[in-house]
Design an enzyme around this catalytic site. Sequence first.
Site: not given
Length: 403
Positions: A215-218, A282
Amino acid sequence: MLKGKHIILGVTGSIAAYKSAVLCRLLVSAGAEVKVVMTNLAKQFITPLTMATVSKNPILVDFFNPENGEWNSHVKLGEWADLYLIAPASANTMAKMAAGVADNLLLTTYLSARCPVAVAPAMDLDMYAHVATQRNMEQLKQDGVHIIEPGSGFLASGLIGKGRMAEPQDIVEAVEAIFASETTNHQKKKSLEGKRFLVTAGATIEPIDPVRFISNHSSGKMGYAVAESLAKRGAEVVLVSGRTALEKPQGVECVDVLSAEEMFEACVERFSKMDGAVMCAAVADYTPQVVAQDKIKKNDDDMSIALKRTRDIAAHLGQHKREGQVLVGFAMETENEEQNATGKLAKKNLDFIVMNSLRKEGAGFRGDTNIVSLIDSHEKVDLPLMSKADVAERIVDKIESFL
Ligand code: CTP
C-alpha cells in the site's frame, strides 16, 4: 435588503456610543428587528432607555434580570440573529473577543453567535494604532469577523487621527454589503445542484497473502475534502474510497474498495452517469501477480514478489470521457514536477491536474495542509500553503469554470 433581518447591536463603553442610537434607528427604519446588548460601561455613555426606545426592544446587559431572576439566554440570542454588529467596539472588547474571554453578556453572545459578526472599532488614535490592538483586529479578521474601518478626524481626546467610529450611515451600508456577500456565498454553495461527481480517495491495498499487502501513505484527506466541498455546493457525490482512517463525509454516497482492480470496477461502472470525476486516490501501479492462499512462510533465503501492472483508472476514464464531463487528476512528484504533471495531463486526457511536490514543506501525505499548482492546457496557477479544505474549494471553483 435589511427587511426582516434579525440584528443584535452590541454597544460597548466608548464615547461613540452616542452614535449607536442613530445607527439603531437607521437599522430599524430599514426594516430590521434589532435587539441591543450593552456592557455595563456602555450604560455610562448612553442610557438603556434611549436604546430600548429606538430599538423597540428591552435592553440586555446582565446574564439575568436582577428583579425577577429571568435568564437572558445568550445561546438563544446567538441563534436568533442573522448578524451580530458591535458598534462601537472598544479596544478592550476586541481584545477579549480575540482571546475568547466571556465575562459579560455581550461577549458570551459573541461566542454563541452562529451568524456573521461585524465590529465598528472606536477609540483614541494611539490605542487604535497600538500593536496589541492591531494584533487583536488581525486575529478577529482571521476568525472571520468583519471589521468596519474607523474614520479619521477629530477624536473625543482632542487629538486628530484614525479611530473615530464609522458614521452610522456608512455602518448600515457595510451591513448591507455583508448580507449581500452572504447571499452570494450561499448561492455559490448550491451552485452544483443537479450535478453528479465521482471522487476517488485514499490508498489501495494489494494483497500478497491473507496477512500482508502492498500500500502507500495516502491518508485520503485531500479526496475527502474535495468530496465534501462538492457536496456542500449541492452536487451528488459518490466517493470511491480505498483505505483511510477518516470519518465518512456528510451527504456523500461512499463505496469502500480495497484493491486497484476493485476501485477500477467501481469507477468505470459509475462514470457514464457523472458530470465529472476527481481522481485523488493513490492507486497502486503494481499488484502481486499471484495472491498466496495461505500465509507465506519465511525461510533463510531472500525472496522477491512478482508484480504485474494495474489498470490506470484515470487514463481509462479519460479515454471514455464524453463532451461536457470534467476529469481532474493529481500528480504527486518528487522531481521534474511540472514536466511530469503536464505529461500526465495529456496522457490521461485530463481537463486539469493538481500538482504537488513532496519536496515542499507543508505539502503531501497525511498533513492538513497542501501546496499545489493547478495546471490545464492553457495555464499553471500556483497556490500558496493552504488547508486541504481550502485547496478543495479552489479545485471545485476550477471544476465549475469547466462546466
Ligand atoms: N491514477 C489512477 N489509476 C491508477 C494510477 C493512478 O486513477 N492506476 C490516478 C491518480 O489517482 C492520480 C493520477 O492518476 O489522479 C496520477 O497518478 P500517479 O500515480 O501520480 O501517476 P502515474 O501515472 O502512476 O505515474 P508515475 O507512477 O510514473 O508517477
